[in-house]
Design a protein around this motif. Structure first.
Motif, PDB file in Angstrom:
ATOM      1  N   ALA A  62       0.846  -1.263  -0.029  1.00  0.00           N
ATOM      2  CA  ALA A  62      -0.206   0.055   0.125  1.00  0.00           C
ATOM      3  C   ALA A  62       0.733   1.025  -0.248  1.00  0.00           C
ATOM      4  CB  ALA A  62      -1.243  -0.017   1.650  1.00  0.00           C
ATOM      5  N   GLY A  63       1.997   1.444   0.884  1.00  0.00           N
ATOM      6  CA  GLY A  63       2.750   2.909   0.531  1.00  0.00           C
ATOM      7  C   GLY A  63       3.565   2.818  -0.619  1.00  0.00           C
ATOM      8  N   LEU A  64       3.703   1.109  -1.237  1.00  0.00           N
ATOM      9  CA  LEU A  64       4.474   1.468  -2.824  1.00  0.00           C
ATOM     10  C   LEU A  64       3.738   1.924  -3.689  1.00  0.00           C
ATOM     11  CD1 LEU A  64       6.868   0.965  -4.733  1.00  0.00           C
ATOM     12  CD2 LEU A  64       5.523  -1.503  -4.871  1.00  0.00           C
ATOM     13  N   VAL A  65       1.959   2.156  -3.723  1.00  0.00           N
ATOM     14  CA  VAL A  65       1.501   1.836  -4.465  1.00  0.00           C
ATOM     15  C   VAL A  65       1.098   4.107  -4.186  1.00  0.00           C
ATOM     16  CG1 VAL A  65      -0.948   2.119  -5.042  1.00  0.00           C
ATOM     17  CG2 VAL A  65       0.285  -0.401  -5.154  1.00  0.00           C
ATOM     18  N   LEU A  66       0.755   4.193  -2.725  1.00  0.00           N
ATOM     19  CA  LEU A  66       0.163   5.173  -2.386  1.00  0.00           C
ATOM     20  C   LEU A  66       1.577   6.128  -2.887  1.00  0.00           C
ATOM     21  CD1 LEU A  66      -1.882   7.059  -1.196  1.00  0.00           C
ATOM     22  CD2 LEU A  66      -0.666   6.678   0.849  1.00  0.00           C
ATOM     23  N   GLY A  67       2.761   5.683  -2.459  1.00  0.00           N
ATOM     24  CA  GLY A  67       4.887   6.634  -2.676  1.00  0.00           C
ATOM     25  C   GLY A  67       4.174   6.571  -4.394  1.00  0.00           C
ATOM     26  N   LEU A  68       4.066   5.725  -5.225  1.00  0.00           N
ATOM     27  CA  LEU A  68       4.118   5.699  -7.233  1.00  0.00           C
ATOM     28  C   LEU A  68       3.243   6.992  -7.603  1.00  0.00           C
ATOM     29  CD1 LEU A  68       5.477   2.626  -7.403  1.00  0.00           C
ATOM     30  CD2 LEU A  68       6.757   4.757  -6.948  1.00  0.00           C
ATOM     31  N   HIS A  69       1.905   6.317  -7.416  1.00  0.00           N
ATOM     32  CA  HIS A  69       0.781   7.328  -7.648  1.00  0.00           C
ATOM     33  C   HIS A  69       0.927   9.180  -6.596  1.00  0.00           C
ATOM     34  CE1 HIS A  69      -3.112   8.470  -8.349  1.00  0.00           C
ATOM     35  NE2 HIS A  69      -3.415   9.255  -7.032  1.00  0.00           N
ATOM     36  N   GLY A  70       1.220   9.232  -5.438  1.00  0.00           N
ATOM     37  CA  GLY A  70       1.299  10.426  -4.933  1.00  0.00           C
ATOM     38  C   GLY A  70       2.504  11.640  -4.814  1.00  0.00           C
ATOM     39  N   SER A  71       3.604  10.677  -5.485  1.00  0.00           N
ATOM     40  CA  SER A  71       5.545  11.079  -4.934  1.00  0.00           C
ATOM     41  C   SER A  71       4.827  12.125  -6.736  1.00  0.00           C
ATOM     42  CB  SER A  71       6.018  10.686  -4.825  1.00  0.00           C
ATOM     43  OG  SER A  71       5.701   9.846  -4.010  1.00  0.00           O
ATOM     44  N   GLY A  72       5.621  13.031  -6.298  1.00  0.00           N
ATOM     45  CA  GLY A  72       5.530  14.702  -7.404  1.00  0.00           C
ATOM     46  C   GLY A  72       6.503  14.236  -8.690  1.00  0.00           C
ATOM     47  N   GLY A  73       7.449  13.706  -7.695  1.00  0.00           N
ATOM     48  CA  GLY A  73       9.254  13.252  -9.393  1.00  0.00           C
ATOM     49  C   GLY A  73       9.472  12.639  -9.155  1.00  0.00           C
ATOM     50  N   ALA A  74      10.687  12.331 -10.256  1.00  0.00           N
ATOM     51  CA  ALA A  74      11.038  10.816 -10.353  1.00  0.00           C
ATOM     52  C   ALA A  74      11.629  10.672  -9.148  1.00  0.00           C
ATOM     53  CB  ALA A  74      12.095  11.470 -11.300  1.00  0.00           C
ATOM     54  N   VAL A  75      12.464  11.539  -7.907  1.00  0.00           N
ATOM     55  CA  VAL A  75      12.791  11.726  -6.959  1.00  0.00           C
ATOM     56  C   VAL A  75      12.417  11.450  -5.394  1.00  0.00           C
ATOM     57  CG1 VAL A  75      14.504  12.767  -5.453  1.00  0.00           C
ATOM     58  CG2 VAL A  75      14.733  13.638  -7.700  1.00  0.00           C
ATOM     59  N   GLY A  76      11.182  10.952  -6.248  1.00  0.00           N
ATOM     60  CA  GLY A  76       9.900  10.750  -4.938  1.00  0.00           C
ATOM     61  C   GLY A  76       9.959   9.353  -4.523  1.00  0.00           C
ATOM     62  N   ARG A  77       9.458   9.415  -6.085  1.00  0.00           N
ATOM     63  CA  ARG A  77       9.467   7.423  -6.756  1.00  0.00           C
ATOM     64  C   ARG A  77       9.758   7.042  -6.478  1.00  0.00           C
ATOM     65  NH1 ARG A  77       5.734  10.560 -10.880  1.00  0.00           N
ATOM     66  NH2 ARG A  77       3.906  10.839 -10.821  1.00  0.00           N
ATOM     67  N   THR A  78      11.748   7.508  -6.558  1.00  0.00           N
ATOM     68  CA  THR A  78      12.980   6.783  -6.908  1.00  0.00           C
ATOM     69  C   THR A  78      13.172   6.533  -5.495  1.00  0.00           C
ATOM     70  OG1 THR A  78      13.334   7.611  -8.614  1.00  0.00           O
ATOM     71  CG2 THR A  78      15.294   6.572  -7.160  1.00  0.00           C
TER      72      THR A  78
END
Length: 124
Positions: A62-78
């Motif tokens: 759930a943290g992975l899905v939420l983080g990949l969906h909600g992060s603003g840029g590539a740095v946050g997703r990475t």
């Protein structure tokens, strides 16, 4: 929900997942060690460890899905991916460790050899 709120929720989910996975280890640590260090039968808490581990894995996903969906840029997703992948790898490793123990349906369990367990229904 704004980006900051999603980031905080993602962090909370990942911390909760890590805590639950560590708790899963602590529930069966005496059984998993070498038989010479903790001989004899111990309380069978493998089902509890599996349930807690499963909950931790769901929170990590759930943290992975939420983080990949909600992060603003590539740095946050990475950053989210770098934090979640070791948690998921540890969870899969824990599943392989717990799998042989789950075959034991008795109230007490003892390790005979690495990966081999003996079960008994011991009532006090």
């Amino acid at each position: 929900m704004n980006r900051t709120g999603i980031g905080c929720l993602t962090a909370a989910l990942l911390v909760a997942a890590a805590v639950l996975m560590v708790f899963s280890v602590s529930a069966t640590i005496e059984i998993e060690g070498p038989p010479e260090l903790n001989p004899g039968f111990h309380d069978n808490r493998t089902v509890l460890a599996a349930v807690v581990l499963g909950t931790g894995l769901y929170l990590a996903l759930a943290g992975l899905v939420l983080g990949l969906h909600g992060s603003g840029g590539a740095v946050g997703r990475t950053a989210v991916a770098i934090l979640v992948l070791p948690l998921l790898a540890f969870g899969v490793f824990r599943l392989t460790v717990l799998a042989p123990m789950l075959a034991c349906d008795g109230t007490s369990i003892a390790q005979v050899a690495p990966g081999s367990y003996d079960c008994e229904d011991i009532t006090y």
